[in-house]
Scaffold this active site. Structure first.
Site, mmCIF file in Angstrom:
data_model
loop_
_atom_site.group_PDB
_atom_site.id
_atom_site.type_symbol
_atom_site.label_atom_id
_atom_site.label_comp_id
_atom_site.label_asym_id
_atom_site.label_seq_id
_atom_site.Cartn_x
_atom_site.Cartn_y
_atom_site.Cartn_z
ATOM 1 N N GLU A 59 0.827 -1.207 0.000
ATOM 2 C CA GLU A 59 0.000 0.000 0.000
ATOM 3 C C GLU A 59 0.866 1.264 0.000
ATOM 4 O O GLU A 59 0.538 2.234 -0.688
ATOM 5 C CB GLU A 59 -0.925 -0.002 1.231
ATOM 6 C CG GLU A 59 -1.923 -1.134 1.243
ATOM 7 C CD GLU A 59 -1.415 -2.420 1.901
ATOM 8 O OE1 GLU A 59 -2.235 -3.309 2.142
ATOM 9 O OE2 GLU A 59 -0.197 -2.532 2.178
ATOM 10 N N CYS A 89 -2.550 -3.207 7.331
ATOM 11 C CA CYS A 89 -2.168 -3.026 8.735
ATOM 12 C C CYS A 89 -2.505 -1.589 9.154
ATOM 13 O O CYS A 89 -2.926 -0.771 8.335
ATOM 14 C CB CYS A 89 -0.678 -3.301 8.915
ATOM 15 S SG CYS A 89 0.387 -2.061 8.146
#
Length: 190
Positions: A59, A89
């Protein structure tokens, strides 16, 4: 609810995840889009060898790609969607939200570190807002933004990559963790 575009974009994230796997890296791929336009792509690096780190997540790499492609803050472009093979996360979730992502679609759940179930309404400030200097308009970065989380898209295909990764003899990333044990238990059910 998933749409055909969602499947297409997750398939693209799976291709990126496969690139990581082929390099012996943790198989996470990510695509960030506005409508049908791909703004950024990334795949996990830094999960093996002496230079292993916990910063080069897919990401984060996709957000960096956004900045390089559009040469401005992605949040100015309106609500964005992130497609990723693994539930983000907490670090990645924060980075995605700060950069204008309002919909996150993931394939496989991260039972150890996934942050998509976090309650964003629970925030602590060092100073109450009513004590801030007059004229200062300060609000939380998430205020007024609806955030949609959708998990399980192409889950089995994402899971297969993680199983393949964990079964590689040279793979020691996340050895002894809940995520690895949970994933390998899933292998028996696939």
């Amino acid at each position: 609810m998933f749409h055909s575009k969602d499947i297409t974009m997750m398939e693209r994230a799976l291709i990126l995840a496969r690139k990581s796997l082929e390099r012996g890296e943790f198989p996470v791929g990510c695509v960030i889009v506005r409508g049908s336009e791909v703004l950024g792509e990334g795949h996990r690096t830094g999960s093996k060898g002496q230079a292993a780190n916990e910063l080069d997540h897919a990401e984060i790499m996709a957000l960096r790609d956004c900045y390089e492609r559009i040469n401005e803050w992605p949040g100015r472009l309106g609500p964005l969607t992130c497609y990723t093979t693994l539930e983000p996360c907490l670090m990645c979730l924060g980075a995605l939200l700060i950069n204008g992502v309002r919909r996150i679609v993931f394939g496989y759940e991260d039972v150890m570190g996934g942050a998509c179930g976090i309650d964003l309404s629970k925030r602590i400030t060092w100073r109450p807002l009513d004590e801030m200097p007059k004229g200062l308009t300060m609000g939380y970065i998430y205020d007024g933004n609806e955030i949609e989380f959708s998990g399980g898209l192409l889950r089995e295909r994402c899971l297969e990559l993680f199983i393949e990764f964990y079964k590689m003899p040279e793979s020691s990333y996340l050895d002894g963790t809940l995520l690895k044990e949970y994933t390998l238990r899933q292998a028996k059910d696939v």
